[in-house]
Write an enzyme that holds these catalytic residues in place. Structure first.
Site, mmCIF file in Angstrom:
data_model
loop_
_atom_site.group_PDB
_atom_site.id
_atom_site.type_symbol
_atom_site.label_atom_id
_atom_site.label_comp_id
_atom_site.label_asym_id
_atom_site.label_seq_id
_atom_site.Cartn_x
_atom_site.Cartn_y
_atom_site.Cartn_z
ATOM 1 N N GLY A 1 -1.704 -1.798 6.221
ATOM 2 C CA GLY A 1 -1.219 -0.943 7.311
ATOM 3 C C GLY A 1 -1.878 0.419 7.334
ATOM 4 O O GLY A 1 -2.405 0.847 8.362
ATOM 5 N N ASN B 1 -4.080 8.615 1.316
ATOM 6 C CA ASN B 1 -5.017 9.537 0.675
ATOM 7 C C ASN B 1 -4.626 10.989 0.935
ATOM 8 O O ASN B 1 -4.279 11.352 2.049
ATOM 9 C CB ASN B 1 -6.426 9.326 1.241
ATOM 10 C CG ASN B 1 -6.761 7.874 1.378
ATOM 11 O OD1 ASN B 1 -6.773 7.146 0.406
ATOM 12 N ND2 ASN B 1 -6.985 7.428 2.616
ATOM 13 N N GLU C 1 3.530 7.053 5.174
ATOM 14 C CA GLU C 1 2.344 7.652 4.537
ATOM 15 C C GLU C 1 2.549 9.148 4.337
ATOM 16 O O GLU C 1 2.143 9.711 3.328
ATOM 17 C CB GLU C 1 1.077 7.385 5.351
ATOM 18 C CG GLU C 1 0.805 5.916 5.676
ATOM 19 C CD GLU C 1 0.874 4.972 4.485
ATOM 20 O OE1 GLU C 1 0.592 5.401 3.360
ATOM 21 O OE2 GLU C 1 1.238 3.788 4.692
HETATM 22 N N1 B3K Z 1 -0.416 2.555 -0.720
HETATM 23 C C1 B3K Z 1 -0.999 1.778 0.332
HETATM 24 C C2 B3K Z 1 -1.219 0.356 -0.036
HETATM 25 C C3 B3K Z 1 -2.446 0.104 -0.794
HETATM 26 C C4 B3K Z 1 -2.670 -1.375 -0.955
HETATM 27 C C5 B3K Z 1 -3.810 -1.693 -1.848
HETATM 28 N N2 B3K Z 1 -4.086 -3.104 -1.889
HETATM 29 C C6 B3K Z 1 -0.189 1.845 1.579
HETATM 30 C C7 B3K Z 1 1.222 2.189 1.421
HETATM 31 O O1 B3K Z 1 2.017 1.503 0.819
HETATM 32 O O2 B3K Z 1 1.593 3.229 1.887
HETATM 33 ZN ZN ZN Z 2 3.401 3.046 0.511
#
Ligand code: B3K
Ligand code: ZN
Length: 882
Positions: A269, A273, A306
């Site tokens: 999704g 970062n 996010e």
């Molecule tokens: N942290 C990312 C997901 C990363 C997946 C790597 N295979 C999105 C989320 O959960 O916000």
């Molecule tokens: Zn997450």
């Protein structure tokens, strides 16, 4: 099969990193065919390392190493060891700070796995979580190594006019040969999985935000030029999320800029970062005519998710990947609470629980079951699961239920205060909750360690003379292979007692003072436990597990009349809905066993009629209450699943309801259908949801009149919600217009990739006979593309996960179709291939013929040479004999 590089990693093997990185300076000479990456690391032996003589080991995959130098002195190959996955320096300094410089070459355009640095259309972008940074440069790629990043991006000015990375832009300039550069600095130390860069021709929507304490933040959403008119909703969602986190958790944003970039090739999704979120276009772009109401809702939730990671994930991150739920479970809980506050809390809860009960419960009962905090893995990307995310969120929600809003806030405040800037464990989170509230959650911690869905059985005993209700509660934790004896869990059981006239009784346990509370939380902590309620003048019905207060299955015997009563009277909206689901499930599943249940059908129809006569402010909730349980939920209620029988029985009940309530549905449809409607506010959403629910029933009658109704809605629709709802109904019917509508839809939206994804999905998920052949043809369509995950999901995902009746064709051809696709994807994008495999893991739930069909395909996959680690792990675990 693939045996190289297959290694199981155990949580119990955790050891602190041998070396730490204080600062990393990265220089990228960006080019789609070949990018040069120069890395300059300021490193030091970790004083807390358990092994003072351990060498310096850096991770790296699919890299071409150009040079390594230590403190300015180039190293010859004899000074280091290089393997497919590691760069080892046996003689790195043991005490002093030192500088390590490494140059590597990578090829973004040949990176179809979409992990590391890759090309999406004409844009360069990165995905590093979980272990993608090692595909960019050699580095200690683990979340507990946190460093400050400075990033210099150099690229062609025309191809890549926008150059973005984490943190603040500090300087930029021009170079010869039509090139330019931009320098970024992120003041917050971070693990490398949060590193990101984006380079491309992008437009930007900008907005100014002032935090509660007066910090000015520039919000930017970057997208390709033709999509920039679809970013408003994402921007508003971001602003709402930022305000909400300030109000509810006291958390403010911490950088001068917050950037979101929409890319069309993305494995999941979105990605949190630091300061530079990279998003699948699906979770950014929306315009009333191109996105459905559900899309709008998902965008708001993912943008918030996010954003919330900035505190729960970035400022405080995970010590190791076994702790993934520390950030994911908590952040899902936060985004769920946000969405509940933004719309109808009851409807959001129903949607979340529906997902949990149908998909996560199935995962937890199958061969891929694992605890919220797993103990081992082969490929960490396989552990971004419903268990880690959704059950993890339920575990956090239970803490919230046990502590109350204030207590939970005290706990989260302490968590942020104690661990800001650290990489920590799930246990640290629970400890903060305990310490802030002087509670002992020793037993509660088992939720993190035990896999499987617990079963809670309730039995009541009413003493009319003593006016006392005795509630006997029994919990049973499912034994999970490879797990020691299961311990009883600490389960918050929220309940109410409803009088025969439909009122909630005040709840008083024996020995307590009288009070007025009508809903309360019982602490279930033992395998068997008894609670005695007094002052209950008449035999009540228990409204158990209100709001779904724990991720358990509930056994509480109720007859159909009692269920209908709860559907009509329960003051807890979630339990009202749940009673309706139980009632209609019973009916549908009786039909699969060919028991005529005319009286039950009448009962359900009566209950629906009663709902239709009431006044409703929340039309979305009414629509939910009128919707029959989905096929996945029905399947979860039986021992041996026959998807065809379930599908047919559900359809039969749907038709019988439609026949009896046709007038009501037509009237409701006419009242709420506003031709040319484009209102995107809550009332518009509720109206559309309700009238489209009516349309589903009406078109189940499948006659000229109902087809004409759907065709007219399709033709006049000005929202994507109305257009796709009508098209879905037409495709399921025998309407003559359906092919022309499909054709027209394609022509209308040819240039909108996300809408074309819907066009593929509607067809691949359509339950009519012959869809398998149709799905095969779709794979040959000019617009189908194996390298675009959204497109792959729109056909292969939709067919295998949302079309049980065709996927489970008795001749096994549905399984063959999926296995062929998985093997093809294995070579292109292992993460997506592995994701597609999960329906096959459920093989034990079906009859022997289907079991054999699925197993045969799993074995074929497992025997395939050159299997990626991701696919290998899931195929192998799926095949293990219980
Ligand atoms: N942290 C990312 C997901 C990363 C997946 C790597 N295979 C999105 C989320 O959960 O916000
Ligand atoms: Zn997450």
């Amino acid at each position: 099969m693939q045996e190289n590089n297959i290694k199981t990693i155990y949580r119990s093997d955790y050891a602190a990193p041998e070396y730490l990185v204080g600062h990393i300076e990265l220089t990228f000479l960006l080019d789609a065919a070949q990018t040069k990456v120069k890395s300059r690391l300021r490193m030091q032996k970790n004083p807390e390392s358990a092994n003072p003589n351990a060498p310096l080991v850096l991770n790296g995959e699919a890299l071409h190493l150009e040079s390594v130098s230590l403190n300015g002195v180039p190293l010859k190959p004899g000074h280091y060891q290089l393997s497919d996955e590691l760069l080892t320096l046996p003689n790195a300094p043991k005490v002093d700070v030192f500088t390590l410089e490494i140059e590597t070459l990578i090829s973004p355009q040949s990176n179809t796995a979409l992990e590391g640095l890759y090309l999406s259309t004409n844009m360069l972008c990165t995905q590093c979580e979980a272990e993608g940074f090692r595909k960019i440069t050699y580095y200690p790629d683990r979340p507990d190594v946190m460093a400050r990043f400075s990033v210099l991006l150099i690229a062609d000015k025309e191809k890549y006019p926008v150059l973005l990375s984490n943190g603040n832009q500090v300087s930029s300039g021009e170079l010869k040969h039509n090139r330019h550069w931009v320098k970024w600095e992120d003041p917050f130390p971070k693990p490398c999985y949060l590193f990101a860069l984006v380079a491309g021709q992008l437009d930007c929507l900008e907005s100014a935000y002032v935090t509660g304490s007066g910090r000015e933040v520039t919000l930017q959403i970057y997208a390709e030029t033709h999509d920039i008119d679809k970013c408003e909703h994402a921007m508003r969602s971001l602003e709402h999320a930022m305000r909400w986190d300030e109000a509810v958790y006291g958390r403010e944003y911490d950088l001068d800029r917050y950037m979101i970039v929409a890319v069309s090739h993305f494995n999941m999704g979105a990605m949190e970062n630091k300061g530079l979120n990279v998003f699948n276009t699906k979770f950014v772009l929306a315009r009333g005519d191109t996105a459905t109401d559900a899309d709008y809702e998902h965008i708001e939730a993912v943008i918030a998710h996010e954003y919330f990671h900035n505190w729960t994930g970035n400022r405080i991150t995970c010590r190791d990947w076994f702790q993934l739920s520390l950030k994911e479970g908590l952040t899902v809980f936060r985004d769920q609470s946000f969405s509940a506050d933004r719309g109808s809390p009851a409807v959001r809860r129903i949607e979340d629980v529906n997902l949990l009960r149908t998909r996560q419960f199935a995962e937890d009962a199958g061969p891929l079951a694992h605890p919220v905090r797993p103990d081992s893995y082969i490929e960490i990307n396989n552990f971004y699961t419903l268990t880690v995310y959704e059950k993890g969120a339920e575990v956090v929600r239970m803490l919230h239920t046990l502590l109350g809003t204030e207590g939970f806030r005290k706990g989260s405040d302490l968590y942020f205060e104690r661990h800001d800037g650290q990489a920590v464990t799930c246990d640290d989170f629970v400890k903060a909750m305990e310490d802030a509230n002087q509670r002992d959650f020793t037993q509660f911690r088992h939720w993190y360690a035990q896999a499987g869905t617990p079963k809670l059985t309730l039995k009541t005993d009413y003493d009319a003379v003593a006016q006392r209700l005795t509630l006997n509660v029994e919990q049973l934790c499912a034994p999970t292979p490879g797990q020691p004896v299961e311990q009883p869990l600490h389960i918050p059981l929220k309940l109410g007692l409803i009088s025969p006239s439909g009122q909630d009784y005040a709840l008083r346990l024996e020995g307590e003072e009288a009070g007025t509370t009508t809903t309360r939380v019982l602490d279930v902590t033992q395998a068997q436990q008894q609670f005695r309620f007094v002052d209950i003048p008449e035999k009540p019905l228990v409204s158990a597990l209100r709001g779904f207060s724990a991720p358990v299955t509930l056994e509480y015997e109720l007859n159909t009349e009692q269920l209908a009563f709860l559907l009509a009277h329960d003051s807890d909206a979630f339990n009202r809905w749940d009673a309706g689901q139980r009632l209609s499930s019973r009916l549908i599943l009786n039909l699969t066993e060919e028991h005529p249940a005319q009286s039950d059908v009448e009962l359900l129809i009566g209950a629906f009629q009663h709902l239709l006569e009431q006044h409703w402010d929340d039309l979305e909730l009414l629509a939910q209450l009128l919707t029959l349980p989905n096929e996945d939920y029905l399947a979860s209620q039986v021992k041996v699943v026959d998807p065809v029988a379930i599908h047919n029985a559900r359809n039969n009940v749907k038709k019988r309801i439609a026949v009896c309530l046709q007038t009501d549905f037509s009237r409701l449809y006419a009242r709420h259908h506003v031709s040319g409607d484009i209102l995107l506010d809550r009332s518009g959403i509720g109206r559309r949801k309700l009238k489209n629910t009516c349309l589903v029933y009406l078109t189940a009658l499948d006659n000229g009149e109902t087809s004409a109704l759907a065709a007219e809605q399709f033709a006049q629709a000005r929202t994507m919600t109305d257009q796709t709802a009508a098209l879905a109904c037409l495709l399921r019917s025998s309407a003559a217009e359906k092919n022309a509508c499909l054709e027209q839809f394609y022509r209308q939206w040819e240039n909108e990739a996300l809408v074309i994804d819907k066009w593929f999905t509607l067809q691949a998920a359509c339950p009519v006979t012959g869809t398998l052949e149709h799905a095969e043809a779709l794979l040959q369509h000019a617009a189908f593309d194996w390298e675009t995950p959204n497109r792959v999901r729109s056909v292969i995902g939709a067919f295998s996960q949302s079309n049980a009746v065709n996927f489970h064709r008795e001749d096994g051809s549905g399984y063959r179709f999926l296995a062929d696709a998985i093997l093809r994807l294995n070579a292109i994008n292992p993460q997506i291939a592995a994701r597609m495999l999960t329906p096959l893991a459920q093989w034990r739930r079906y009859d022997t013929q289907r079991q054999a069909g699925i197993k045969q395909e799993l074995e074929r996959i497992f025997a395939h040479p050159g299997l990626a680690r991701d696919v290998y792990e899931l195929a192998q675990k799926s095949l293990i004999t219980a």
